[in-house]
Write an enzyme that holds these catalytic residues in place. Structure first.
Site, PDB file in Angstrom:
ATOM      1  N   GLY A 104      44.340  33.356  46.234  1.00 30.77           N
ATOM      2  CA  GLY A 104      43.184  33.897  46.751  1.00 30.77           C
ATOM      3  C   GLY A 104      42.455  32.432  45.296  1.00 30.77           C
ATOM      4  CD  GLU A 107      41.313  32.758  50.338  1.00 27.42           C
ATOM      5  OE1 GLU A 107      40.466  33.680  51.597  1.00 27.42           O
ATOM      6  OE2 GLU A 107      42.113  34.165  49.789  1.00 27.42           O
ATOM      7  CD  GLU A 127      46.987  34.674  50.903  1.00 22.10           C
ATOM      8  OE1 GLU A 127      45.836  34.247  50.390  1.00 22.10           O
ATOM      9  OE2 GLU A 127      47.152  33.351  52.191  1.00 22.10           O
TER      10      GLU A 127
END
Length: 687
Positions: A104, A107, A127
């Site tokens: 994240g 991201e 992930e």
């Protein structure tokens, strides 16, 4: 105690630096998400602000999601929504990444309009290692930035990129000159100045066309992940999510990503991999152990064969000086050559530079003189697996080793207490069972003897950490944890042969389950004569000889596995070419000798017998205190024996199936279920 602020705002002229502050690694928990959204909207709504920089306090930009929230109902702002709103801001935003930006975290950087990385930064979407996929736009933004192939490579491998590689790929727009967060902020502010007045570029606004070339590339990736990651759901889902954006637009791809992410999060594979994530961090902890480790300077290795040279390489790679001892000059030269070849292989694979290799070899001292071990802090014997030989070595070590030196045995099966008792310093003795190749395999089985001092155990654990190994701590019994259970696994493979299964059927069933190699192919690889000799040295009644009767008939016929060109299979140039033509007669003879009428076994039954055999013996090891916890057995089998990671290890797999169901199948096989397994089945989990 005051409430954490999570985000602090600092004004730099007409720019605002938003400092993320959620120690220790700025994980994207709910508190940080909520504070970041509020800070972004405040800055964007200020007419005096013409640029925003996101930077992280401490050692990380953002290390990823808060794994403690996995499986919990999402709390607003949900990360995908937060990043959609971030990207839509009218004020340009730069991610200033001085440390790790993973999952994240990356991201978040992709949703920013520009990206800066410091020289120590590592950027990635790992992930997949948790059975998941990027779920906050990563599968959509990254291909638009890097192209399909590079993006899919990053996401399906999970491997992060360093700053230089990220810049070469186009993952970041600029590199900071220094490693600190302030260095990254300085470069981010300069980048904003260079782009003053430019409309903020948004990756979601780029297009990916469904050209024949792109469609062919996706088809190729579908084949690749099926072959490279058999049975794993996450890599397949990543390719599907990327393919979805070719079929529609960004919004369609993002919707598909969210649906696939939810399926993975709720699925058994992610649960298994998350279990392993925590299990591998727990395995190094020993309840009640408070002692400090002894100094770890020079390492001694006795024996320069395959295992000893691998241990030496592992220590050299960890920056430790090594003294390698062999019995004579010829053996020593061969051992040194193995070490050199192992390091050169690292250079060939790009794992280290030629200069690094030279530096590491410079820390190697090779000798045939026992006295050269006098300054070693820890000495590992890696000689032939025979009690008399190892006792002789320990007698020599006791004579030359300095006071306080740790004496370690690499034995995989022998009685460590008997070895220790033969010395005048049993408290200094510990087992360090490496797995071959020792410089590659992650598992290190640390065996705590009855007399092993606490600080010796602490030193063994510190050594494992230095070598970047995943340790498990075992008690003393034949085979400890790993090989004790593995003998049962191999026993059940042998019983399946007696019952009527072919070697091909046995191996195919376990490989389809996810094992790296079938048990009989593994026996051929390691050498059937090794088990043959061990069974003849075993105490009467401790080995089911019928289960290994086919193995023994092969050995007695001269078929010892790959090294002789034939075992369960035949080989040419080390490669399997087909079944052994002599085997059917041996199968028939073994079944007749055991009084078994052959039948057809399903793949499901073969897997259940082998895997539940592991589970039942694991429960006994737990009850005896040989294993500290069920998850340690999972760590051992995933990292040392090729058990599929996406199933979480045998003990977790049994929980996922249902311990009561496992007990019922064991009883159906006519076995006695372990008392610990029966008791745990009542609770529905390992107790």
């Amino acid at each position: 105690m005051s409430e954490p602020t999570f985000v602090t705002s600092e004004t730099r002229g007409r720019r605002v630096v938003l400092w993320l502050d959620n120690p220790p690694v700025n994980a994207l928990g709910h508190g940080l998400r909520a504070a970041l959204l509020a800070a972004l909207e405040t800055a964007d709504g200020d007419a005096d602000v013409d640029g925003i920089v996101l930077a992280g306090r401490g050692r990380a930009f953002i290390a990823g999601a808060d794994i403690r929230e996995f499986g919990q109902p999402p709390q607003d702002p949900w990360l995908p929504d937060l990043l959609t709103r971030l990207e839509a801001l009218a004020t340009p935003v730069v991610a200033a990444m001085h440390g790790v930006a993973l999952g994240g975290g990356l991201e978040t950087a992709l949703a920013c309009h520009y990206r800066v990385a410091g020289p120590a930064a590592r950027l990635g979407l790992p992930e997949v290692s948790l059975g998941l996929m990027p779920g906050a736009g990563g599968t959509q933004r990254l291909p638009r930035l890097l192209g399909l192939d590079a993006a899919l490579t990053m996401m399906t491998s999970g491997r992060p990129k360093n700053a230089v590689a990220a810049r070469e790929l186009g993952l970041v727009d600029a590199l900071a000159t220094g490693p600190s967060a302030e260095d990254a902020v300085t470069e981010a502010l300069a980048l904003l100045s260079r782009h003053a007045g430019d409309p903020p570029p948004r990756l979601s606004e780029r297009t990916l066309d469904a050209t024949l070339e792109n469609e062919a590339l996706i088809a190729g990736w579908q084949e690749r992940v099926a072959k490279k990651h058999p049975g794993e759901a996450a890599p397949v889902a990543i390719v599907r999510a990327v393919a979805a954006t070719l079929e529609g637009d960004y919004a369609a791809g993002e919707a598909r990503e969210r649906a696939l992410f939810a399926e993975l999060m709720d699925g058994p594979q992610s649960a298994a991999l998350r279990h392993l994530f925590f299990a591998e961090r727990l395995s190094a902890k020993v309840p009640g152990l408070e002692a400090k480790a002894r100094p770890l300077g020079r390492i001694g290795v006795v024996g320069g064969g395959t295992m000893g040279s691998g241990i030496a390489i592992a220590a050299l790679n960890a920056g430790l000086p090594v003294t390698l001892l062999e019995r004579d000059r010829g053996a020593l030269e061969a051992g040194v050559l193995r070490v050199k070849n192992g390091l050169e292989a690292g250079v060939t694979r790009g794992k280290l530079s030629a200069q690094d290799m030279t530096l590491r070899l410079g820390k190697l001292r090779a000798t045939v003189d026992d006295e050269a071990l006098a300054d070693a802090d820890l000495i590992v014997e890696a000689v032939f697996e025979e009690m008399a030989v190892k006792r002789q070595v320990f007698a020599r070590l006791e004579r030359v080793a300095k006071a306080g030196a740790v004496l370690a045995s690499n034995t995989s099966y022998l009685d460590l207490d008997a070895l220790a008792a033969g010395t005048g310093r049993p408290g200094d003795v510990v087992g360090l069972h490496f797995f071959s190749p020792a410089h590659v395999m992650r598992l290190l089985e640390i065996v705590r003897g009855a007399a092993t001092e606490d600080d010796v155990l602490a030193t063994a654990l510190a050594f494992a950490k230095k070598l970047r190994k995943v340790p498990i701590v075992a008690g003393v019994c034949p085979g400890f944890i790993g090989n004790r259970l593995y003998r049962v696994y191999q026993r059940e493979a042998g019983r399946a042969l007696l019952a009527g299964a072919t070697p091909e059927a046995v191996d195919a069933a376990l490989e389809a389950f996810g094992m790296k190699m079938g048990p009989l192919a593994v026996s051929d690889l390691s050498g059937l004569d090794i088990g043959y000799a061990a069974r003849r040295e075993a105490a009467p009644g401790t080995v089911d000889l019928d289960a290994f009767r086919v193995h023994d008939l092969l050995v007695e016929a001269g078929d010892k596995g790959r090294k002789t060109g034939a075992g369960f299979y035949v080989y040419a140039d080390g490669k399997k070419t087909g079944p052994n033509a002599r085997l059917p007669a041996f199968l028939e003879q073994a079944a007749a000798d055991a009084g078994v009428t052959p039948r057809t076994l399903s793949a499901e039954e073969i897997v259940e017998r082998c895997v539940y055999g592991l589970v039942n013996e694991g429960a006994r090891a737990l009850a005896e205190g040989i294993a500290q916890r069920a998850s340690d057995i999972d760590v051992a089998y995933v990292n040392g024996y090729g058990f599929p990671r996406h199933r979480g290890g045998p003990m977790h797999h049994a929980e996922a199936v249902g311990l009561r169901a496992v007990v019922e199948r064991i009883e159906a096989f006519g076995w006695e279920p372990a008392a610990r397994l029966v008791a745990s089945a009542e609770e529905g989990r390992w107790t």
